[in-house]
Design an enzyme around this catalytic site. Structure first.
Site, PDB file in Angstrom:
ATOM      1  NE  ARG B 260      -4.717  -6.760  -8.629  1.00  0.00           N
ATOM      2  CZ  ARG B 260      -3.808  -5.931  -9.121  1.00  0.00           C
ATOM      3  NH1 ARG B 260      -4.142  -5.011  -9.993  1.00  0.00           N
ATOM      4  NH2 ARG B 260      -2.552  -6.020  -8.743  1.00  0.00           N
ATOM      5  CG  HIS B 264      -3.664  -3.952  -4.869  1.00  0.00           C
ATOM      6  ND1 HIS B 264      -3.658  -5.299  -4.610  1.00  0.00           N
ATOM      7  CD2 HIS B 264      -3.564  -3.332  -3.664  1.00  0.00           C
ATOM      8  CE1 HIS B 264      -3.539  -5.484  -3.303  1.00  0.00           C
ATOM      9  NE2 HIS B 264      -3.477  -4.318  -2.711  1.00  0.00           N
ATOM     10  CE1 TYR B 274       0.035  -4.113 -11.478  1.00  0.00           C
ATOM     11  CE2 TYR B 274       0.386  -1.948 -10.508  1.00  0.00           C
ATOM     12  CZ  TYR B 274      -0.400  -3.076 -10.676  1.00  0.00           C
ATOM     13  OH  TYR B 274      -1.612  -3.149 -10.051  1.00  0.00           O
TER      14      TYR B 274
HETATM   15  C1  TPP Z   1       1.560  -8.139   6.195  1.00  0.00           C
HETATM   16  C2  TPP Z   1       1.171  -7.244   5.067  1.00  0.00           C
HETATM   17  N1  TPP Z   1       2.116  -6.728   4.264  1.00  0.00           N
HETATM   18  C3  TPP Z   1       1.787  -5.902   3.260  1.00  0.00           C
HETATM   19  C4  TPP Z   1       0.487  -5.563   3.039  1.00  0.00           C
HETATM   20  C5  TPP Z   1       0.157  -4.567   1.928  1.00  0.00           C
HETATM   21  N2  TPP Z   1      -0.440  -5.241   0.805  1.00  0.00           N
HETATM   22  C6  TPP Z   1      -1.780  -5.360   0.708  1.00  0.00           C
HETATM   23  S1  TPP Z   1      -2.232  -6.285  -0.555  1.00  0.00           S
HETATM   24  C7  TPP Z   1      -0.653  -6.534  -1.060  1.00  0.00           C
HETATM   25  C8  TPP Z   1      -0.384  -7.401  -2.247  1.00  0.00           C
HETATM   26  C9  TPP Z   1      -1.046  -8.729  -2.125  1.00  0.00           C
HETATM   27  O1  TPP Z   1      -0.884  -9.476  -3.258  1.00  0.00           O
HETATM   28  P1  TPP Z   1      -1.427 -10.948  -3.371  1.00  0.00           P
HETATM   29  O2  TPP Z   1      -1.097 -11.718  -2.135  1.00  0.00           O
HETATM   30  O3  TPP Z   1      -0.938 -11.501  -4.636  1.00  0.00           O
HETATM   31  O4  TPP Z   1      -3.001 -10.817  -3.377  1.00  0.00           O
HETATM   32  P2  TPP Z   1      -3.927  -9.998  -4.386  1.00  0.00           P
HETATM   33  O5  TPP Z   1      -4.025  -8.602  -3.860  1.00  0.00           O
HETATM   34  O6  TPP Z   1      -3.308 -10.083  -5.710  1.00  0.00           O
HETATM   35  O7  TPP Z   1      -5.264 -10.646  -4.319  1.00  0.00           O
HETATM   36  C10 TPP Z   1       0.232  -5.876  -0.216  1.00  0.00           C
HETATM   37  C11 TPP Z   1       1.690  -5.850  -0.372  1.00  0.00           C
HETATM   38  C12 TPP Z   1      -0.483  -6.117   3.910  1.00  0.00           C
HETATM   39  N3  TPP Z   1      -1.800  -5.846   3.800  1.00  0.00           N
HETATM   40  N4  TPP Z   1      -0.123  -6.957   4.901  1.00  0.00           N
END
Ligand code: TPP
Lengths: 326, 360
Positions: B260, B264, B274
């Site tokens: 990406r 985020h 980071y």
């Molecule tokens: C159960 C839960 N825990 C924490 C979050 C907060 N959160 C949203 S996105 C994220 C990171 C997600 O990373 P990844 O799975 O690698 O997907 P990406 O955003 O990189 O597409 C976090 C910790 C959430 N939405 N749901």
């Protein structure tokens, strides 16, 4: 004394405790290098190292289970749930495991765990981030639940939570993180868990509330005083489990009228509990029924109507007028 | 002691690629058999999505959109995978997977309403087979096994497709979902978009596993790792596993290696805390749009003119969608209350009346 925002006060409390007690560990999603998505843990990994302040894989249930295990081996875990809306993922660890550890082991083991988590509305987070789920915690025996309303309380209460040998759910209202500053002493000090705070004295009606609604209630109190000269007493619960009923009863003995203000939905929450306890302990002092000002019994709405959904000073004023005119 | 014991090892995982960074075909046997029009359509959608992403970011900064998770860098994975589906296939997206559901039929103006926190944003039209984006990480994975089981029980030749990030693969629901899908042998396809970070946490801190693709092994389902910046490779893998699933050959897991470029989400994330700019530059060298453009240009299927035309058309459609979103009636508290139950219980009727009386 330093002027701090609530998020700075929380950061300071964590630093003080990490410094004082080497069994304290701080962990969760993004708390390490990033310093937390709200920067609550900013700089802590740098100061105390990755052994004591660390990122976890993305699994709340894992974070809770890890905390239990670390608690069993002599550590004092301070775990972060990134947003309290995700607590359901870790509810088993909290309700079925941590909260029962002392009971199950006849006092042999315990869970000296602090669960920190942001929650609360008015900041337009996506779905399931802001939900006020504290009511669920109240129904769980074995948990203490703390919700500070200002920087000074946040630091003192968090230090108490970390030192407590039982699990404490410490909820941080997102809207309060940076909305104002307050005086915060340096170094350590504690505020006892389970003790309410009278933030404003008055004789005519008592508002019992906590968290961000303390500020909403103070605004309403000011407005009522201007409009009709009635003097409002405002009690900040600070801890919603256990509830400091003595402070509430003493206030009602003086004012004979009360309302309870909470951000959460109406049914079966903190307000319902407070009113039930008032019924048990102070009903003969009441001149009017105790009213609740709450959100409606719907899911937390999408961003567009959040502001209309959350209780505001006008709704509090209306309730005060109702009990005054009963 | 037990020196003679050998632990089980996953085989070496190979990354599936069709194009190199210059858009030259390196695996001719994997080059999909797509018509010229289809190839051009793939490019059109990627360019459109990039324009839309840039616009969404700037609209968010102006306060004209709400929650938004940028997608630039991930277009090949998102668009190549959705392109391999039929309309009747069902997508269970996560918060970043808005392009897939829009290309699967959700009107763009509804995506904007979703971002603004309007309930109508998630009100999926009858003939569109998608769910609204999932916020709880991992929840969609086990639901996908359920949707796929439903298709299987009803004898429908449809596939349930879902997406998760690298971070999301740490959730229990992820393992439960792929395990259920394997155990019931259902038509489900799980796409991991490994964009290297879960907010700030790199994939190396998520797991000690060498690849995320190999997680399929424990679930007893086929796993693949694909170059997620190569739209043809993504399409080829996806097409194969989707058709297999459709024909009763069971589920599959795909790990797509991507990146990406942006933060985020637009809610205050600062990626410079980071990750390094050099790292970003490295990934941008593999940009899916540049790579595929070169491939098409070599075939005489794409020109600067084509590209500019798509950009203009995208801008126009985005403006139209925004206008439609602006013109959609605002939602109200009584409407919200009405959406809680089929028949409102008395206490909610009472609460609704209070709001109506107060003029809300
Ligand atoms: C159960 C839960 N825990 C924490 C979050 C907060 N959160 C949203 S996105 C994220 C990171 C997600 O990373 P990844 O799975 O690698 O997907 P990406 O955003 O990189 O597409 C976090 C910790 C959430 N939405 N749901």
């Amino acid at each position: 004394m330093a002027q701090m925002t609530m998020i700075q006060a929380i950061n300071d409390a964590l630093r003080v405790e990490l410094e004082r007690d080497e069994t304290v560990l701080v962990f969760g999603e993004d708390v390490g290098k990033n310093g937390g998505v709200f920067r609550a843990t900013d700089g802590l990994q740098k100061q105390f190292g990755k052994e004591r302040v660390f990122d976890t894989p993305l699994a709340e249930s894992g974070i809770g289970g890890l905390a239990i295990g670390l608690g069993l081996t002599g550590f004092r875990p301070v775990m972060e749930i990134q947003f309290f809306g995700f607590v359901f993922e870790v509810m088993d660890s909290i309700a079925s495991q941590m909260a029962r550890m002392r009971y199950r082991s006849g006092g042999r083991y315990h869970s000296p765990i602090t669960i920190r988590s942001p929650f609360g509305g008015g900041v337009k987070t996506p779905e399931l981030h802001a939900d006020s789920l504290e009511g669920l915690m109240l129904q769980t025996p074995g948990l203490k639940v703390v919700i500070p309303s200002n920087p000074y309380d946040a630091k003192g209460l968090l230090i108490s939570a970390i030192r407590d040998n039982d699990p404490v759910v410490f909820l941080e209202h997102m809207k309060l993180y940076r909305s104002f500053r307050g005086e915060v002493p340096e170094g350590e000090y504690t505020i006892p868990i389970g003790k309410a705070n009278i933030v404003k004295e008055g004789e005519d009606v008592t508002i019992i509330t906590y968290g961000a609604m303390v500020h909403t209630s103070l605004k309403a109190a000011e407005q009522i005083e201007k409009e009709r000269g009635a003097k409002v007493e405002v009690i900040d619960l600070r801890t919603i489990s256990p509830i400091d009923i003595d402070t509430i009863v003493q206030s009602i003995e003086k004012t004979n009228r009360a309302i309870v203000v909470q951000e959460a939905q109406k049914q079966s929450g903190v307000a319902a509990e407070v009113i039930a306890q008032i019924n048990e302990k102070a009903i003969l002092h009441l001149e009017a029924p105790v009213l609740r000002v709450t959100a409606p019994d719907t899911v937390y709405p999408f961003g567009m109507i959040e502001d209309k959904w959350l209780p505001d000073p006008n709704r509090v004023v209306k309730a005060i007028n109702q009990v005054l005119d009963f | 002691m037990s020196k003679q014991l050998k632990p089980i090892r996953a085989e070496k995982v190979e990354t599936i690629r069709v194009l190199d960074a210059d858009g030259k075909v390196i695996s001719p046997d994997l080059e999909p058999k797509l018509s010229d029009a289809e190839l051009r359509e793939l490019m059109r959608r990627m360019v459109f999505t990039r324009v839309w992403d840039q616009r969404a970011i700037s609209l968010n900064r102006q306060g004209r959109l709400g929650f938004y998770a940028p997608v630039a860098g991930q277009e090949a994975t998102m668009i190549g995978s959705q392109f391999a589906l039929k309309k009747e296939d069902f997508i269970l997206p996560s918060y970043r997977d808005i392009p897939q559901i829009v290309w699967h039929g959700l009107p763009l103006y509804q995506a904007f309403l979703y971002s603004r926190g309007h309930q109508h944003g998630g009100q999926i039209p009858e003939d569109v087979n998608v769910l609204m984006p999932q916020i709880i990480i991992g929840a969609q994975i086990i639901q996908t096994a359920g949707v796929a089981l439903g298709f299987k029980k009803k004898g429908e030749k449809r596939v349930a497709v879902t997406y998760i990030g690298d971070g999301g693969t740490s959730q229990g629901d992820f393992y439960e979902g792929i395990n259920f899908a394997g155990a019931y042998h259902v038509p489900a396809v799980f796409v991991i978009q490994n964009n290297q970070y879960a907010i700030s946490v790199p994939v190396e801190l998520q797991t000690a596993a060498e690849t995320l693709a190999q997680k399929a092994v424990a679930a007893g389902i086929p796993g693949y790792q694909v170059d997620g910046m190569d739209v043809l490779a993504v399409y080829t893998v996806m097409k194969e596993v989707v058709e297999k699933a459709r024909n009763g050959e069971g589920p599959a897991l795909i790990e797509s290696l991507t990146y990406r470029y942006g933060p985020h989400t637009m809610a205050g994330d600062d990626p410079t805390r980071y990750r390094s700019n050099e790292e970003l530059d490295e990934w941008e060298k593999n940009d899916p749009l540049i790579r595929f453009r070169k491939y098409l240009e070599a075939k005489g299927l794409w020109s600067e003119e084509d590209e500019n035309k798509v950009i203009e058309e995208a801008k126009e459609e985005i403006n139209k969608a925004l206008k439609q979103a602006d013109e959609t009636e605002k939602m109200t508290i009584p409407q919200l209350i009405d959406s809680m139950f089929e028949t409102l219980p008395a206490h909610l009727e009472e609460q609704k009346a209070e709001y109506e009386k107060a003029g809300e």
